[in-house]
Write a protein that holds these residues in place. Structure first.
Motif, short mmCIF file in Angstrom:
data_model
loop_
_atom_site.label_atom_id
_atom_site.label_comp_id
_atom_site.label_asym_id
_atom_site.label_seq_id
_atom_site.Cartn_x
_atom_site.Cartn_y
_atom_site.Cartn_z
N ALA A 60 0.92 -0.99 -0.01
CA ALA A 60 0.01 -0.02 -0.09
C ALA A 60 0.82 1.30 0.15
O ALA A 60 0.43 2.27 -0.73
CB ALA A 60 -0.89 -0.10 1.00
N ASP A 61 1.87 1.28 0.66
CA ASP A 61 2.83 2.39 0.79
C ASP A 61 3.45 2.42 -0.67
O ASP A 61 3.71 3.66 -1.02
CB ASP A 61 3.94 2.07 1.85
N ILE A 62 3.98 1.33 -1.19
CA ILE A 62 4.53 1.40 -2.67
C ILE A 62 3.48 2.12 -3.53
O ILE A 62 3.89 2.86 -4.55
CB ILE A 62 5.14 0.34 -3.15
N ASP A 63 2.28 1.74 -3.47
CA ASP A 63 1.23 1.95 -4.36
C ASP A 63 1.17 3.54 -4.27
O ASP A 63 0.59 4.27 -5.01
CB ASP A 63 -0.02 1.35 -4.04
N ALA A 64 1.06 4.00 -2.88
CA ALA A 64 0.94 5.29 -2.75
C ALA A 64 1.90 6.27 -3.36
O ALA A 64 1.79 7.36 -3.76
CB ALA A 64 0.76 5.74 -1.06
N LEU A 65 3.19 5.74 -3.16
CA LEU A 65 4.53 6.46 -3.79
C LEU A 65 4.21 6.50 -5.42
O LEU A 65 4.44 7.58 -6.21
CB LEU A 65 5.62 5.77 -3.38
N GLN A 66 3.91 5.69 -5.68
CA GLN A 66 3.68 5.15 -7.34
C GLN A 66 2.50 6.16 -7.83
O GLN A 66 2.57 6.67 -8.80
CB GLN A 66 3.71 3.65 -7.84
N GLY A 67 1.45 6.11 -6.94
CA GLY A 67 0.35 7.03 -7.33
C GLY A 67 0.73 8.49 -7.30
O GLY A 67 0.42 9.30 -8.22
N ALA A 68 1.58 8.80 -6.45
CA ALA A 68 2.18 10.24 -6.52
C ALA A 68 2.93 10.52 -7.61
O ALA A 68 2.95 11.65 -8.34
CB ALA A 68 2.94 10.57 -5.16
N GLU A 69 3.71 9.77 -7.93
CA GLU A 69 4.74 9.47 -8.79
C GLU A 69 3.68 9.81 -10.27
O GLU A 69 4.24 10.70 -11.26
CB GLU A 69 5.74 8.41 -9.34
N ALA A 70 2.70 9.04 -10.62
CA ALA A 70 1.91 9.24 -11.71
C ALA A 70 1.06 10.60 -11.70
O ALA A 70 0.93 11.04 -12.84
CB ALA A 70 1.08 7.79 -11.57
N LEU A 71 0.65 10.96 -10.57
CA LEU A 71 0.10 12.23 -10.55
C LEU A 71 1.22 13.18 -11.05
O LEU A 71 0.62 14.27 -11.69
CB LEU A 71 -0.65 12.49 -9.23
N MET A 72 2.56 13.18 -10.34
CA MET A 72 3.34 14.43 -10.74
C MET A 72 3.69 14.12 -12.18
O MET A 72 3.91 15.13 -12.93
CB MET A 72 4.50 14.13 -10.02
N ALA A 73 4.11 13.09 -12.88
CA ALA A 73 4.14 12.78 -14.30
C ALA A 73 3.21 13.27 -15.19
O ALA A 73 3.25 13.95 -16.15
CB ALA A 73 4.46 11.45 -14.50
N TRP A 74 1.64 13.08 -14.73
CA TRP A 74 0.44 13.28 -15.56
C TRP A 74 0.60 15.14 -15.45
O TRP A 74 0.53 15.76 -16.44
CB TRP A 74 -0.65 13.09 -14.92
N ASP A 75 0.80 15.53 -14.28
CA ASP A 75 0.81 17.19 -14.26
C ASP A 75 1.76 17.88 -14.95
O ASP A 75 1.51 18.87 -15.57
CB ASP A 75 1.07 17.43 -12.60
N GLN A 76 2.86 17.30 -14.99
CA GLN A 76 4.15 17.55 -15.82
C GLN A 76 3.60 17.79 -17.34
O GLN A 76 4.30 18.92 -17.69
CB GLN A 76 5.25 16.74 -15.53
#
Lengths: 494, 494
Positions: free
Chosen positions: A12-28
């Motif tokens: 769940a922690d890895i998923d949270a970090l990967q979710g944040a990474e995905a949001l940051m990549a999308w936003d970028q």
């Protein structure tokens, strides 16, 4: 707590970090102000390192080992362990120094490639391409293989795929597609200039949203925005973000939307109880591409689809009133050998991929030297597509993949096209007159069938097992060849 | 590596996690699809725990201790240690169980409060408010204090503030403001109904972007979007995100934009070399509010500002051509006692805060029982504002703060108003005829002065030290009282 439960909790922690990474990549790609690239890169770099460290931590490795003993074969838990074990292997088999060196060379390679493509100067790109090939071979050796080094590389992108399996796939399509393209060429050219024009961006945007909603993309757990390079991303299977772009070729954004919506609906189809788990999302690149191709090509380029959708198109773009479904679908399916893969039609597309696959194998086993790549490329285009690029910029320099050292990825595109027909044939067999449904705008039965059979399976089965379960047989090109032959022979009166 | 260097390196990971948290929080208010609230809450919860664990880790605590010995007093390094030590104390003095319990009660409290406000039923909210007060008192005991428990609570929001310092602040403004409000009331009502209308949202949006850009908000490292509750957020000082909302009262979005842009320019003013460090961003809530108030009230409600900006407003909203600068600024600065804090004018605003401050102190030291709160509230409104709320919904139930157990926050709003005048007086003394500059649209000298004196100082000094450095004296209400007295006596011909 059982090892399986502990494993899921850690994930769940890895998923949270990967979710944040995905949001940051999308936003970028979509909304980030230009001047914050530096801060974003720093933040993203930290998060990627943290999620990697967590994934490869002793705790994770121990829990995977323990859970592997605990999980009953054939259960969801066993699938969870299998998926995590595979991801862990991929992250640990290649030494950190090699990963870092490839990251560095890949960034540099991207810059050099962009300049070389702009200047049409393959010589500028050749040296670093050579280095990237050497590093990729080292990577392949670390990953391990039995037959051919290409097996190790391509398995990273498509679990279980090998040079031999791709050879088999391309052997099945090479001759019929080359012959179909030749026959279409003989049938004479199609003039689709009427599809080019000054189509207002706001109207295109509204129509694309409409069309995504119509086929079943769920805007309650997704959205669509604009980006220079369209993609499907987002932080979770309940937050799926499509992007599109608007061009003077009217079908560009429409077909792009259907393509990305196909990826998006696959992600959105994850069962609620698997959201955020290792089993969430699409099972492989090839399977993912099969769904984007399904909605883009099999649905979106069909006569039935436009029988329903054309009145809406007429309303949105009055200049299209000159078309009826027959004439519009003919233009939309124009086949013509061309140089650029990403602009290729449905029939010639796989030939572009075949060229790249053959080159990748030859580069990896040493039978092709980097310096001979342009000539080899051009010869393959002459042989398969009947045309020869006049410059390397529209030839062997056109794609970004090799500049980052991504070898073994391309065949998954062709697999997607081929698999889409194999799966859709089964859907037709189950649902009956699918064309009649589409002509009435009834896409729900199609989506529900795909959800049930494919999307709700997530990563539960291996890609090959899923093909067997969904279609009752192994992956093969028969349905694809039959499908596009029938479709294009009818369209071109061959 | 020195302890300071190691500390900064470790902080980079915390900054990355906090940046991701900020992006997720922003996205949630602006673009997130409604159906992904669950996944977002799960992801955000994990990230908040991770950043908390990292902040309170043994490594962090050890590095702060070591760096404290290493850093030369008065240096940037010493400031870094001070800032981190304070944050660590706040995170470690309160036991995790208490934090968790307050989080749980706060979430529940928010739900109950929203229902109670909707139903005008204080009795529904009273029991959980009582529990939240008890928990907050426990929190205060954990944090520690010398004189009054309120000191411990309010210091969390404004470093160094105490009940006594806020008493001193309010004692300085109570009488003159109450008298000023009474005098304005006698001068007769102002009819600002012409500011209400069906102002097209797209035009409001364009004008708000224009006005933010005009005063100096940097869109290269920031953006502005729409949200239900306007705020200033974003993942870094090079990526600052404003939000606004559009109402039928024309100044609502315009003044809101200037307010949030003031917060935003403070953040954007962080020196490049401090980006992502513990010294980045505004030093305290009171200081932050002083800058939003400066750009909203001192600049944005001035005659000089509208001398320059009114032609643009006329262009964007032709119906406003009925106004010249005199008449527009008179309406824009309409003073009238009203019930709702967030809609209050510049003069009565601090009275709303004073009511809340006095109630908070009385609730905390036990001199006011929860059941007596509505009556106490109404009596205070009668005494300070000359009006009595007809319902608790527009009375003691209007604000969200207490429902989450946030006691001690309110006074920072009043501090912001008061400090803004103290600082701006010094700016005027340095720059000369600031009104003449604004009337020509020259906001750069104002922004540069504030950047140099305040924004570029980040968290380098304590809030009190920064007041002393910038204004040459301690924080006090004299400039504020003089400033708004002069302004409103002139406007109302008193």
């Amino acid at each position: 707590m059982s090892s399986i439960a502990a494993l899921k909790q850690l994930y769940a922690d890895i998923d949270a970090l990967q979710g944040a990474e995905a949001l940051m990549a999308w936003d970028q790609q979509v909304f980030m102000p230009p001047g914050s690239a530096g801060a974003r890169a720093a933040h993203l770099g930290c998060l990627l390192r943290m999620s990697h460290e967590l994934f490869t931590s002793d705790k994770m490795q121990r829990l995977i080992e323990e859970a592997a003993k605990e999980a009953e074969p054939g259960t969801e838990d066993a699938a969870t362990v299998r998926v995590l074990k595979r991801a862990l292997d991929q992250r640990t088999k290649i030494p950190a120094t090699l990963v870092e060196e490839k990251g560095r060379l890949g960034t540099l390679g991207h810059e050099i490639w962009a300049k070389a493509r702009q200047d049409n100067d393959f010589g500028h790109f050749a040296p670093i391409l050579g280095q990237l090939i050497e590093l990729t071979k080292q990577e392949g050796e670390c990953l391990g293989y039995t037959d051919h080094i290409y097996d190790a590389l391509t398995d990273q992108y498509e679990e279980g795929a090998t040079k031999k399996s791709w050879d088999h796939m391309f052997d099945g399509i090479r001759k019929p597609i080359v012959e179909l393209v030749a026959a279409i060429k003989e049938a004479g050219p199609v003039d689709d200039s009427a599809l080019y024009g000054d189509w207002p961006e706001a109207d295109q945007r509204a129509f694309c949203d409409h069309i995504a909603r119509a086929v079943g993309f769920d805007f309650n757990i997704g959205r669509q925005d604009t980006a220079v390079h369209p993609f499907c991303g987002g932080p979770s299977t309940t937050d799926v973000r499509l992007t599109t772009r608007f061009k003077n070729y009217l079908p560009s954004a429409i077909m792009g939307t259907l393509h990305e919506a196909g990826h998006g609906m696959y992600e959105q189809g994850t069962p609620v109880e698997w959201a955020g788990s290792p089993l969430a999302g699409g099972v492989s690149l090839g399977w993912h591409e099969s769904q984007s191709r399904t909605w883009e090509n099999i649905v979106g380029r069909s006569h039935a689809f436009w029988t329903f959708m054309l009145p809406k198109l007429h309303e949105a773009f009055p200049a299209t009133k000159a078309f009826d479904a027959d004439s519009f679908v003919k233009l939309l399916n124009k086949v013509e050998p061309s140089f650029i893969r990403v602009e290729a039609d449905e029939v010639t597309y796989s030939l572009h991929i075949m060229v790249r696959f053959e080159i990748e194998c030859a580069l990896m086993d040493g039978s092709l030297a980097v310096k001979d790549l342009p000539e080899f490329w051009n010869e393959k285009y002459r042989s398969y597509l009947g045309i020869v690029p006049e410059t390397d910029s529209v030839g062997c320099l056109q794609d970004v993949h090799w500049s980052a050292g991504a070898f073994g990825y391309f065949p998954t595109y062709a697999m997607g096209s081929i698999l889409s027909y194999q799966v859709f044939d089964c859907l037709r067999a189950d649902l009956g007159d699918v064309d009649a449904m589409m002509a009435k705008g009834e896409f729900a039965p199609i989506l529900h069938w795909l959800q049930e059979k494919v999307y709700r399976q997530g990563k539960r089965y291996t890609p090959a097992d899923l093909v067997q379960r969904v279609t009752g047989k192994a992956f093969g090109p028969e349905a694809y060849i039959a499908g596009i032959s029938a479709k294009y022979k009818a369209l071109y009166g061959i």
